[in-house]
Enzyme design. Structure first.
Site, PDB file in Angstrom:
ATOM      1  N   GLU A  29      48.866  32.842  48.743  1.00 23.65           N
ATOM      2  CA  GLU A  29      48.111  33.803  49.450  1.00 23.65           C
ATOM      3  C   GLU A  29      46.830  33.029  50.045  1.00 23.65           C
ATOM      4  O   GLU A  29      46.532  31.866  49.391  1.00 23.65           O
ATOM      5  CB  GLU A  29      47.707  34.941  48.790  1.00 23.65           C
ATOM      6  CG  GLU A  29      46.826  34.905  47.628  1.00 23.65           C
ATOM      7  CD  GLU A  29      45.811  36.040  47.276  1.00 23.65           C
ATOM      8  OE1 GLU A  29      45.152  36.465  47.963  1.00 23.65           O
ATOM      9  OE2 GLU A  29      46.353  36.717  46.436  1.00 23.65           O
ATOM     10  N   LYS A 167      43.563  44.345  37.647  1.00 24.98           N
ATOM     11  CA  LYS A 167      41.930  44.495  37.195  1.00 24.98           C
ATOM     12  C   LYS A 167      41.846  45.556  36.536  1.00 24.98           C
ATOM     13  O   LYS A 167      42.250  46.750  37.020  1.00 24.98           O
ATOM     14  CB  LYS A 167      41.162  44.067  38.555  1.00 24.98           C
ATOM     15  CG  LYS A 167      41.219  42.892  39.099  1.00 24.98           C
ATOM     16  CD  LYS A 167      40.156  42.739  40.147  1.00 24.98           C
ATOM     17  CE  LYS A 167      40.195  41.304  40.735  1.00 24.98           C
ATOM     18  NZ  LYS A 167      41.611  41.077  41.487  1.00 24.98           N
TER      19      LYS A 167
END
Length: 310
Positions: A29, A167
């Site tokens: 990415e 996360k």
């Protein structure tokens, strides 16, 4: 010279040749580079990521949208542009790709858009840092409708996404539930516990453990024979790079309070939280981020090699 496709994608010669010859390719990415790392370091990491993929026997395909063209594999000048301090690239999820192409805009691709573009180009493996997920409800709310597009794309696109979990600011239990509901296999690489990005364990288990790239490839190939959804390979951050629990917990508590006080929601949550971790950790979070994404790139490439050999 690039081969421009009718649908607004341009595949670099190197990537196109590798795909034509059925050699392993790994998508990477660009949001990590343009939004997740500081100038200078982002270009260094970009080079290290591509070199890591090559060293493991695969061809890297960093993806971005520049001037209305979705590029699958970047030249040096294109990579320089993505990493430039004044690049001003938008953050493009899958919903934004079509308009960006149609309007001639430029932007960096997220997990959702990179997965989809890679799949469209014929690339089956994508290595990244962390997956988006279900956000915790806002104060006073019973539920949240804030769910990352990453999960919806994984439900529909058959890409193998190699990451270090999600996360810890996210609702990890709900994220795993959404993945299960959408028939997305979650594999733990040499672990029985789902990782939480900076930390090796979130406290939640993974449905299935795999211990080598050949086992990953076997599971992915078998899944693709019976379903269209993607596969998530959860690879914990290397032990030596893991953030200390006390530092992580302090920064997380401060970050959550910061989000609440500013009323930050949606796609702005991750950048604000990352900035707080970067500033508050004295560089520890940057080192951790780099270590985990490099480890994922290596594992992605090793798995892509096995998939091509099977």
């Amino acid at each position: 010279m690039n081969r421009t496709l009718p649908n607004g994608l341009s595949i670099s010669t190197e990537v196109a040749e590798a795909l034509h010859e059925r050699r392993p390719v790994v998508a990477l990415e660009s949001t990590l580079l343009s939004h997740g790392l500081p100038p200078g370091r982002n270009l260094e990491v970009a080079h290290r990521l591509e070199r890591t993929v090559r060293d493991a026997g695969a061809v890297p395909a960093t993806i971005a949208v520049l001037d209305g063209t979705a590029l699958i594999g970047l030249s040096q000048s294109e990579l320089d542009r993505v990493c430039a301090p004044d690049a001003g690239l938008e953050k493009l999820s899958l919903r934004d790709i079509g308009p960006a192409i149609g309007l001639g805009r430029s932007g960096a691709t997220t997990v959702a858009s990179t997965s989809a573009l890679a799949h469209t180009a014929g690339i089956g493996v994508f290595a990244t840092g962390g997956l988006g997920g279900v956000h915790l409800p806002a104060p006073g709310a019973a539920v949240t409708w804030d769910v990352s597009a990453d999960l919806g794309v994984l439900a529909r696109v058959g890409t193998l996404v190699v990451c270090s979990g999600v996360k810890s600011v996210l609702d990890i239990a709900a994220t795993l539930e959404v993945l299960e509901t959408n028939s997305v296999p979650v594999l733990g690489y040499r672990t029985d516990e789902f990782p939480a990005f900076y930390r090796r364990s979130s406290g939640f288990s993974v449905p299935l453990r795999v211990d080598d790239p050949a086992a990953v490839a076997a599971a992915v190939a078998a899944h693709r024979a019976v379903a269209d959804s993607g596969v998530l390979l959860a690879n914990p951050i290397p032990a030596e790079a893991e953030m200390a629990a006390d530092l992580h917990d302090r920064l997380l508590a401060e970050g959550l309070e910061l989000l609440r006080s500013r009323g930050v929601r949606g796609q702005d949550v991750t950048p604000v939280l990352l900035e707080h971790f970067h500033e508050g950790s004295g560089g520890v979070s940057l080192d951790a981020n780099e270590a985990l994404v490099l480890a994922n790139a290596r594992l992605g490439a090793e798995t892509a090699v096995e998939l091509c050999a099977s």
